[in-house]
Design an enzyme around this catalytic site. Structure first.
Site, PDB file in Angstrom:
ATOM      1  N   GLU A  54       0.752  -1.451  -0.009  1.00 56.58           N
ATOM      2  CA  GLU A  54       0.228   0.006   0.060  1.00 56.58           C
ATOM      3  C   GLU A  54       0.808   1.285  -0.105  1.00 56.58           C
ATOM      4  O   GLU A  54       2.031   1.133   0.345  1.00 56.58           O
ATOM      5  CB  GLU A  54      -0.752  -0.114   1.058  1.00 56.58           C
ATOM      6  N   ASP A  55       0.378   2.330  -0.444  1.00 59.13           N
ATOM      7  CA  ASP A  55       1.104   3.628  -0.427  1.00 59.13           C
ATOM      8  C   ASP A  55       0.900   4.308   0.883  1.00 59.13           C
ATOM      9  O   ASP A  55       2.056   4.632   1.466  1.00 59.13           O
ATOM     10  CB  ASP A  55       0.612   4.550  -1.522  1.00 59.13           C
TER      11      ASP A  55
ATOM     12  N   ASP B 136      -3.920   5.712   6.600  1.00 59.03           N
ATOM     13  CA  ASP B 136      -4.305   6.833   7.137  1.00 59.03           C
ATOM     14  C   ASP B 136      -5.292   6.622   8.320  1.00 59.03           C
ATOM     15  O   ASP B 136      -4.800   6.200   9.036  1.00 59.03           O
ATOM     16  CB  ASP B 136      -4.782   7.567   5.984  1.00 59.03           C
TER      17      ASP B 136
ATOM     18  N   PHE C 128      -1.082  16.183   4.357  1.00 62.20           N
ATOM     19  CA  PHE C 128      -1.359  15.500   3.157  1.00 62.20           C
ATOM     20  C   PHE C 128      -0.300  15.672   2.295  1.00 62.20           C
ATOM     21  O   PHE C 128       0.166  16.790   1.789  1.00 62.20           O
ATOM     22  CB  PHE C 128      -2.704  16.289   2.319  1.00 62.20           C
TER      23      PHE C 128
ATOM     24  N   ARG D 105       1.255  12.113  -8.997  1.00 63.02           N
ATOM     25  CA  ARG D 105       1.856  10.831  -8.704  1.00 63.02           C
ATOM     26  C   ARG D 105       3.313  10.485  -9.086  1.00 63.02           C
ATOM     27  O   ARG D 105       3.942   9.674  -8.616  1.00 63.02           O
ATOM     28  CB  ARG D 105       1.008   9.908  -9.384  1.00 63.02           C
TER      29      ARG D 105
HETATM   30  P1  IMP Z   1      -7.453   5.228   4.676  1.00 61.87           P
HETATM   31  O1  IMP Z   1      -8.565   4.281   4.465  1.00 61.87           O
HETATM   32  O2  IMP Z   1      -7.950   6.222   5.308  1.00 61.87           O
HETATM   33  O3  IMP Z   1      -6.145   4.242   5.582  1.00 61.87           O
HETATM   34  O4  IMP Z   1      -6.770   5.735   3.337  1.00 61.87           O
HETATM   35  C1  IMP Z   1      -6.795   5.393   2.330  1.00 61.87           C
HETATM   36  C2  IMP Z   1      -6.544   5.986   1.217  1.00 61.87           C
HETATM   37  O5  IMP Z   1      -6.495   7.559   1.210  1.00 61.87           O
HETATM   38  C3  IMP Z   1      -4.870   5.820   0.764  1.00 61.87           C
HETATM   39  O6  IMP Z   1      -4.665   4.645   0.156  1.00 61.87           O
HETATM   40  C4  IMP Z   1      -4.715   7.080  -0.082  1.00 61.87           C
HETATM   41  O7  IMP Z   1      -5.204   6.744  -1.365  1.00 61.87           O
HETATM   42  C5  IMP Z   1      -5.550   8.045   0.465  1.00 61.87           C
HETATM   43  N1  IMP Z   1      -4.793   9.065   1.250  1.00 61.87           N
HETATM   44  C6  IMP Z   1      -4.844   9.119   2.702  1.00 61.87           C
HETATM   45  N2  IMP Z   1      -3.827  10.185   3.076  1.00 61.87           N
HETATM   46  C7  IMP Z   1      -3.379  10.587   1.874  1.00 61.87           C
HETATM   47  C8  IMP Z   1      -2.269  11.467   1.760  1.00 61.87           C
HETATM   48  O8  IMP Z   1      -1.683  12.134   2.591  1.00 61.87           O
HETATM   49  N3  IMP Z   1      -2.083  11.868   0.433  1.00 61.87           N
HETATM   50  C9  IMP Z   1      -2.762  11.256  -0.634  1.00 61.87           C
HETATM   51  N4  IMP Z   1      -3.649  10.146  -0.425  1.00 61.87           N
HETATM   52  C10 IMP Z   1      -3.987   9.971   0.756  1.00 61.87           C
HETATM   53 MG    MG Z   2      -4.303   4.387  -2.088  1.00 58.06          MG
END
Ligand code: IMP
Ligand code: MG
Length: 174
Positions: free
Chosen positions: A97-98, A101, A150, A163
């Site tokens: 995963e990237d 959050d 962010f 990206r």
């Molecule tokens: P989560 O489900 O809240 O853990 O976040 C999932 C998705 O939100 C990640 O896979 C990203 O695609 C997007 N995301 C969360 N934080 C960031 C950020 O700081 N920059 C860009 N994308 C983010």
């Molecule tokens: Mg993502």
């Protein structure tokens, strides 16, 4: 409005950390075959670089998920837009995963993948924002823990842009 990007993690540091992670993963999967699952689109850049630093046999598959982004609804609130091409049953699976959050996406996805009976299932993320976690996730390999900002670059986007930046940066409006 001009957009300025402040560098948070330079390219050289990301390269160095990916080599370390690759060495660690190679050691821990010694004697096994590793099946990497790249979560589109954000983890494409990280997964490609990481795969090149892994010395055990690697196979790759891809999955696209999207979050509806409504925190008032339960953790099942994500959509699979593109499922895996191959079965993961009996395989040693590492999800790439990237960023993690809130943890909403991955807590759901890991549960779903576990039901498909892999031999083992682990998670590797380039970035982790632990301060934002609302849904607990076990993360096995983390590139960098970052503060609650962010970020873009190295696969991460802001409205699908940035990206392709070779570093992790923060968008600042001027
Ligand atoms: P989560 O489900 O809240 O853990 O976040 C999932 C998705 O939100 C990640 O896979 C990203 O695609 C997007 N995301 C969360 N934080 C960031 C950020 O700081 N920059 C860009 N994308 C983010
Ligand atoms: Mg993502």
């Amino acid at each position: 409005m001009d957009v300025k990007i402040r560098v948070m993690i330079p390219e050289e540091e990301i390269d160095r950390r990916i080599r370390e992670l690759g060495a660690k993963i190679s050691q821990e999967y010694e004697g096994k075959e590793l099946h990497m699952i790249c979560i589109l689109k954000g983890s494409v850049f990280f997964a490609s670089e990481l795969a090149k630093r892994i010395t055990v046999p690697v196979t790759l598959d891809f999955m696209a998920v999207s979050s509806y982004g409504n925190d008032t609804v339960s953790s099942g609130n994500i959509q699979i837009r593109n499922d895996l091409a191959e079965s993961i049953e009996g395989r040693h699976v590492l999800v790439i995963e990237d960023i993690i959050d809130t943890g909403k996406t991955l807590s759901f996805l890991m549960k779903m993948l576990q039901e498909r009976k892999p031999a083992s299932l682990k998670l590797c993320t380039l970035l982790d924002k632990p301060d934002r976690r609302t849904h607990p996730v076990d993360v096995d390999y983390v590139g960098f823990e970052i503060p609650d900002e962010f970020v873009v670059g190295y696969g991460l986007d802001y409205a699908q842009k940035y990206r392709n930046l070779p570093y992790i940066g923060v968008v600042e409006n001027e």
